[in-house]
Design an enzyme around this catalytic site. Structure first.
Site, PDB file in Angstrom:
ATOM      1  CG  ASP A 126      -4.757   2.163   0.945  1.00 36.07           C
ATOM      2  OD1 ASP A 126      -3.787   1.964   0.190  1.00 36.07           O
ATOM      3  OD2 ASP A 126      -5.526   1.251   1.310  1.00 36.07           O
ATOM      4  CG  HIS A 170      -1.981  -1.101   1.132  1.00 37.45           C
ATOM      5  ND1 HIS A 170      -3.244  -0.897   0.619  1.00 37.45           N
ATOM      6  CD2 HIS A 170      -1.923  -2.412   1.453  1.00 37.45           C
ATOM      7  CE1 HIS A 170      -3.921  -2.041   0.639  1.00 37.45           C
ATOM      8  NE2 HIS A 170      -3.145  -2.973   1.150  1.00 37.45           N
TER       9      HIS A 170
HETATM   10  C1  G50 Z   1      -5.185  -7.521   1.231  1.00 37.44           C
HETATM   11  C2  G50 Z   1      -5.921  -8.689   1.247  1.00 37.44           C
HETATM   12  C3  G50 Z   1      -6.991  -8.847   0.371  1.00 37.44           C
HETATM   13  C4  G50 Z   1      -7.312  -7.833  -0.520  1.00 37.44           C
HETATM   14  C5  G50 Z   1      -6.553  -6.632  -0.540  1.00 37.44           C
HETATM   15  C6  G50 Z   1      -5.505  -6.477   0.359  1.00 37.44           C
HETATM   16  C7  G50 Z   1      -6.827  -5.493  -1.487  1.00 37.44           C
HETATM   17  C8  G50 Z   1      -8.130  -5.375  -2.188  1.00 37.44           C
HETATM   18  C9  G50 Z   1      -8.681  -3.991  -2.077  1.00 37.44           C
HETATM   19  O1  G50 Z   1      -4.778  -5.352   0.373  1.00 37.44           O
HETATM   20  O2  G50 Z   1      -6.021  -4.653  -1.656  1.00 37.44           O
HETATM   21  C10 G50 Z   1      -9.312  -3.641  -0.778  1.00 37.44           C
HETATM   22  C11 G50 Z   1      -8.668  -3.939   0.434  1.00 37.44           C
HETATM   23  C12 G50 Z   1      -9.266  -3.589   1.638  1.00 37.44           C
HETATM   24  C13 G50 Z   1     -10.504  -2.965   1.653  1.00 37.44           C
HETATM   25  C14 G50 Z   1     -11.137  -2.669   0.463  1.00 37.44           C
HETATM   26  C15 G50 Z   1     -10.515  -3.021  -0.750  1.00 37.44           C
HETATM   27  O3  G50 Z   1     -11.090  -2.656   2.818  1.00 37.44           O
HETATM   28  O4  G50 Z   1      -5.601  -9.678   2.073  1.00 37.44           O
HETATM   29  O5  G50 Z   1      -8.341  -8.008  -1.341  1.00 37.44           O
END
Ligand code: G50
Ligand code: UDP
Length: 473
Positions: free
Chosen positions: A125, A29
């Protein structure tokens, strides 16, 4: 360099928009936020601040941030101290999911921080969407989201609340996103099958809130994700979706200070000594360790492939970089047997540098989205080996775009079997010999460069975004 005078609202008097970036936790991130900060500041004429949430989960994150501010003094640092957070409410939860939660619960403190900074626009983010947007609304600052995963994952995120309403009471099955595509049940992030999971709660809240964003920046480009972004914009998945800016691939920040150049394994020197396109590079990102049994099969597969390889092993079982423990992990005699053609390390490598090295011919990747965009930028074919989260959805993008191959029947985390060394070795051999695939991947590298070059689609999207911020100033 003289710092420009502030107006009463705090905006910079020279008329440049002041864009405040609020990243979340984890290298996956942070890295794209650093890249966005540099692009907005150095290329698109914005005054940029980056909120630095302290403490960070890992030292890699802190070093990365410090390197960024050292190398780009024009980017302002806004320190933000996390409020106390009692993690015992979530026993056994992943450290990064917990940190997302801690930042979310610190939301009331963002108001004063932002008021002092005088922001003309925010970019936060996706993991913080539902908590930052209301703060920004109250302050009348437009709030944009940087989506750090694929557009395919964005479409799942956008559609998920509708899916839940339409399927209330039943578990998660295949998710057929209208106008986009069907995401099979097996590709849905593991956590989302459990409605009580910490990640699921955050995800659903963020999904519901996405429509209230002023805009959504996605780290992707037309050759990877054009149809998905177009479908989202046409409103087939969710009506009245905010404007989507495809601004990727956000380019690596080439600076020795940012790319903490330790190089303890001398992997660059090692790569220099290998023939062109002869090395299989294996790295599963910064987040997770691979199960011991799967590690042994990977080792067997790489050995049986007969190819040279650079393998970055991450294991929570072992935390020191010594051969004895690695050999225990990978099987008796493995390191000795592959000594002449394999380099195995537990150290952090500069993946950007590795991927653009001409000796690398294949990337065995977990398909974290940053890794996918970096492979595309370098034109290196990907053997997708997703482990968790959004990685199967991203692996689907890799396969559809022709960047690589994904065997979608292969297991991932939480399943009770592992992919055999034999299957892995067969795929590696086939892909290393596949000239068509190599050409397609290389052409994606060319398309990525064209997208971000002056006048390219991603360049124009980011310029449009900067203009939008200026209009709000
Ligand atoms: C980590 C994970 C699963 C996942 C993601 C992760 C994403 C997807 C986008 O970072 O990046 C996203 C993440 C969190 C959220 C909304 C959207 O609250 O283990 O899919
Ligand atoms: N990375 C790196 N060296 C490593 C491991 C990771 O440079 O040894 C970088 C990688 O280039 C990418 C980021 O860390 O930019 C990881 O993000 P990604 O989305 O690929 O996966 P995650 O670590 O979030 O699972």
């Amino acid at each position: 360099e003289a710092s420009p005078a502030m107006t009463s609202s705090g905006d910079v008097a020279d008329g440049r928009p002041h864009v405040v970036l609020i990243p979340s936790a984890g290298m996956g991130h942070l890295v794209p936020f650093g890249r966005l900060a540099v692009a907005l500041s150095s290329v698109h004429g914005c005054d940029v601040s980056v909120v630095t949430v302290l403490p960070t989960v890992s030292t890699a994150e802190l070093k990365h941030l410090e390197g960024l501010f050292d190398a780009f003094p024009a980017i302002r640092r806004l320190d933000f101290q996390l409020a106390a957070f009692d993690a015992s409410e979530f026993p056994g939860a992943d450290a990064f999911f917990l940190r997302f939660e801690a930042i979310r619960r610190s939301a009331p403190l963002f108001g004063p921080l932002l008021a002092g900074a005088g922001a003309s626009a925010l970019v936060t983010d996706v993991t913080l969407t539902s908590i930052v947007i209301p703060v920004a609304k109250e302050m009348r600052i437009p709030c944009h989201i940087l989506f750090t995963s694929s557009a395919a994952m964005l479409s799942l995120c956008a559609y998920f609340p509708t899916y839940l309403e339409d399927n209330a009471g039943s578990g998660i099955g295949d998710v057929d996103i209208p106008g986009v595509f069907r995401i099979p049940k097996a590709s849905i992030p593991q956590a989302l099958h459990d409605p009580n999971h910490l990640f699921t709660g955050q995800f659903v809240e963020n999904s519901r809130s996405l429509a209230n964003a002023a805009g959504i920046l996605v780290n992707t480009f037309d050759a990877l994700d054009l149809e998905t972004v177009a479908a989202l914009q046409q409103g087939s998945a969710v009506s009245s979706f905010p404007p989507v800016f495809s601004v990727g691939p956000l380019l690596p920040v080439c600076s020795p200070a940012v790319n903490e150049a330790k190089n303890p394994a001398n992997y660059i020197e090692w790569l220099d000594a290998q023939p062109a396109r002869s090395v299989v590079y294996v790295n599963f990102g910064s987040r997770k360790a691979i199960l011991g049994v799967q590690l042994k099969e990977l080792a067997a597969g790489l050995e049986a492939s007969g190819h040279r390889f650079l393998w970055v092993v991450k294991s929570t079982v072992v935390d020191k970089d010594d051969a004895a423990e690695l050999s225990e992990l990978l099987g008796e005699g493995f390191l000795e047997r592959v000594q002449k053609r394999g380099l195995v390390t537990k150290a952090w490598v500069e993946q950007e540098e590795v991927l653009k090295h001409e000796s690398v011919g294949l990337f065995v990747s977990h398909c974290g989205w940053n890794s996918v965009t970096e492979a595309a930028t370098s034109g290196v074919p990907v053997l997708a080996f997703p482990r968790m989260g959004d990685q199967r959805v991203n692996a689907g993008v890799v396969a559809r775009a022709g960047l690589g191959v994904w065997v979608d029947s292969w297991s991932w985390e939480g399943e009770d079997w592992v992919v055999s060394g034999e299957d892995l070795s067969e795929k590696v051999k086939a892909m290393m010999a596949d000239e068509v695939l190599r050409k397609t991947a290389a052409s994606l590298g060319v398309a990525a460069a064209a997208a971000v070059a002056n006048g390219g689609s991603s360049y124009r999207c980011l310029a449009d975004f900067a203009r939008l911020c200026l209009a709000a100033t």
